[in-house]
Design a protein around this motif. Structure first.
Motif, PDB file in Angstrom:
ATOM      1  N   UNK A  29       0.843  -1.204   0.000  1.00 24.55           N
ATOM      2  CA  UNK A  29       0.000   0.000   0.000  1.00 24.55           C
ATOM      3  C   UNK A  29       0.876   1.250   0.000  1.00 24.55           C
ATOM      4  N   UNK A  30       1.890   1.258   0.845  1.00 22.78           N
ATOM      5  CA  UNK A  30       2.801   2.406   0.890  1.00 22.78           C
ATOM      6  C   UNK A  30       3.587   2.529  -0.406  1.00 22.78           C
ATOM      7  N   UNK A  31       3.970   1.400  -0.982  1.00 16.63           N
ATOM      8  CA  UNK A  31       4.687   1.406  -2.259  1.00 16.63           C
ATOM      9  C   UNK A  31       3.808   2.014  -3.351  1.00 16.63           C
ATOM     10  N   UNK A  32       2.537   1.672  -3.345  1.00 19.03           N
ATOM     11  CA  UNK A  32       1.609   2.235  -4.327  1.00 19.03           C
ATOM     12  C   UNK A  32       1.476   3.748  -4.151  1.00 19.03           C
ATOM     13  N   UNK A  33       1.521   4.209  -2.908  1.00 12.90           N
ATOM     14  CA  UNK A  33       1.479   5.656  -2.658  1.00 12.90           C
ATOM     15  C   UNK A  33       2.637   6.360  -3.351  1.00 12.90           C
ATOM     16  N   UNK A  34       3.807   5.735  -3.301  1.00 18.19           N
ATOM     17  CA  UNK A  34       4.974   6.339  -3.958  1.00 18.19           C
ATOM     18  C   UNK A  34       4.759   6.449  -5.461  1.00 18.19           C
ATOM     19  N   UNK A  35       4.088   5.457  -6.028  1.00 19.30           N
ATOM     20  CA  UNK A  35       3.840   5.461  -7.469  1.00 19.30           C
ATOM     21  C   UNK A  35       2.724   6.429  -7.861  1.00 19.30           C
ATOM     22  N   UNK A  36       1.747   6.603  -6.969  1.00  8.16           N
ATOM     23  CA  UNK A  36       0.539   7.355  -7.326  1.00  8.16           C
ATOM     24  C   UNK A  36       0.501   8.801  -6.834  1.00  8.16           C
ATOM     25  N   UNK A  37       1.317   9.135  -5.858  1.00  6.82           N
ATOM     26  CA  UNK A  37       1.237  10.456  -5.240  1.00  6.82           C
ATOM     27  C   UNK A  37       2.585  11.167  -5.384  1.00  6.82           C
ATOM     28  N   UNK A  38       2.637  12.125  -6.284  1.00  8.29           N
ATOM     29  CA  UNK A  38       3.889  12.831  -6.575  1.00  8.29           C
ATOM     30  C   UNK A  38       4.432  13.559  -5.345  1.00  8.29           C
ATOM     31  N   UNK A  39       3.543  14.063  -4.515  1.00  2.82           N
ATOM     32  CA  UNK A  39       3.980  14.789  -3.317  1.00  2.82           C
ATOM     33  C   UNK A  39       4.653  13.839  -2.316  1.00  2.82           C
TER      34      UNK A  39
ATOM     35  N   UNK B  93       6.715   8.050   4.811  1.00  2.00           N
ATOM     36  CA  UNK B  93       6.348   6.650   5.038  1.00  2.00           C
ATOM     37  C   UNK B  93       6.633   6.272   6.489  1.00  2.00           C
ATOM     38  N   UNK B  94       7.717   6.749   7.042  1.00  2.00           N
ATOM     39  CA  UNK B  94       7.993   6.522   8.460  1.00  2.00           C
ATOM     40  C   UNK B  94       6.904   7.130   9.332  1.00  2.00           C
ATOM     41  N   UNK B  95       6.460   8.346   8.980  1.00  3.31           N
ATOM     42  CA  UNK B  95       5.369   8.993   9.725  1.00  3.31           C
ATOM     43  C   UNK B  95       4.086   8.166   9.652  1.00  3.31           C
TER      44      UNK B  95
ATOM     45  N   UNK C  50      13.101   4.716  -3.590  1.00  2.00           N
ATOM     46  CA  UNK C  50      12.104   4.216  -4.533  1.00  2.00           C
ATOM     47  C   UNK C  50      11.271   3.042  -4.021  1.00  2.00           C
ATOM     48  N   UNK C  51      11.679   2.431  -2.918  1.00  2.00           N
ATOM     49  CA  UNK C  51      10.966   1.265  -2.399  1.00  2.00           C
ATOM     50  C   UNK C  51      10.610   1.459  -0.936  1.00  2.00           C
ATOM     51  N   UNK C  52       9.649   0.674  -0.486  1.00  2.00           N
ATOM     52  CA  UNK C  52       9.322   0.591   0.934  1.00  2.00           C
ATOM     53  C   UNK C  52       9.727  -0.815   1.342  1.00  2.00           C
ATOM     54  N   UNK C  53      10.848  -0.908   2.035  1.00  2.00           N
ATOM     55  CA  UNK C  53      11.445  -2.211   2.316  1.00  2.00           C
ATOM     56  C   UNK C  53      11.453  -2.571   3.798  1.00  2.00           C
ATOM     57  N   UNK C  54      11.671  -1.589   4.675  1.00  2.00           N
ATOM     58  CA  UNK C  54      11.812  -1.883   6.103  1.00  2.00           C
ATOM     59  C   UNK C  54      11.192  -0.754   6.923  1.00  2.00           C
TER      60      UNK C  54
ATOM     61  N   UNK D 256       8.048  12.812  -3.779  1.00  2.00           N
ATOM     62  CA  UNK D 256       9.049  13.882  -3.641  1.00  2.00           C
ATOM     63  C   UNK D 256       9.535  13.992  -2.193  1.00  2.00           C
ATOM     64  N   UNK D 257       8.630  13.869  -1.249  1.00  2.00           N
ATOM     65  CA  UNK D 257       9.019  13.937   0.164  1.00  2.00           C
ATOM     66  C   UNK D 257       9.896  12.745   0.550  1.00  2.00           C
ATOM     67  N   UNK D 258       9.602  11.583  -0.006  1.00  2.00           N
ATOM     68  CA  UNK D 258      10.389  10.370   0.276  1.00  2.00           C
ATOM     69  C   UNK D 258      11.799  10.501  -0.303  1.00  2.00           C
ATOM     70  N   UNK D 259      11.901  11.064  -1.496  1.00  2.00           N
ATOM     71  CA  UNK D 259      13.218  11.324  -2.088  1.00  2.00           C
ATOM     72  C   UNK D 259      13.978  12.325  -1.221  1.00  2.00           C
ATOM     73  N   UNK D 260      13.317  13.365  -0.765  1.00  2.00           N
ATOM     74  CA  UNK D 260      13.962  14.350   0.109  1.00  2.00           C
ATOM     75  C   UNK D 260      14.407  13.709   1.422  1.00  2.00           C
TER      76      UNK D 260
END
Length: 171
Positions: free
Chosen positions: A81-91, A148-150, A126-130, A94-98
């Motif tokens: 589900x979190x991985x899909x958020x990365x693919x579907x939500x640009x914001x 994702x941590x939040x 790019x991934x949600x692994x741990x 971008x925050x995850x990359x930051x």
């Protein structure tokens, strides 16, 4: 280089972390997040261990209740589900990359280790692994840095605002 802000560990912190982990704590540079009672929750670990091993995980979740909560959350299969958020939500992406970039900057503020250049933790950027690593980063960096941590902390069965510590001096 500048070191990220965290408390240097005391002898009592190292003893507590060792008890939390069930093994001797190694290469702990500081305590980057604490329970409301003051006990260590996240340790900051040296980017290169004493034996020379590169160690990319700067922020390491040590608190048993927090660790169990992240394990339980991972078992619910929430990571896709979190991985899909990365693919579907640009914001969120971008925050995850930051967050990834900030994580690397924090670690490189301590030491640059060529073997782990560009590698952060938890699958970033790019991934949600741990979720353990992502929650540790979120606790250390503060709310709003690692999305994702939040989310994992908000959804998990543990709160940094409620003490669930064991008195390790009694064990």
């Amino acid at each position: 280089m500048t070191t990220p802000p965290f408390d240097p560990p005391t002898a009592a912190d190292i003893a507590t972390v060792s008890a939390q982990l069930g093994r001797p704590a190694r290469n702990v540079l500081g305590i980057s997040a604490r329970c409301v009672c003051g006990a260590p929750t996240v340790v900051a670990t040296a980017p290169r261990l004493d034996d020379g091993t590169p160690f990319p995980t700067l922020y390491y979740l040590s608190h048993p209740a927090a660790t169990a909560a992240m394990s339980d959350l991972e078992a619910t299969q929430v990571m896709p589900e979190y991985q899909a958020m990365l693919a579907d939500d640009a914001e969120v992406k971008a925050a995850y990359v930051a967050a990834h970039e900030q994580y690397i900057a924090d670690r490189e503020g301590i030491a640059v280790v060529d073997e782990i250049a560009g590698i952060s933790a938890g699958g970033m950027p790019v991934r949600v692994k741990c979720l353990h690593a992502l929650a540790a980063h979120a606790l250390s960096a503060g709310p709003g840095v690692n999305p994702i941590g939040d989310l994992a902390l908000a959804r998990g069965d543990w709160s940094p605002l409620v003490c669930e510590c064991i008195d390790y001096s009694l064990t």
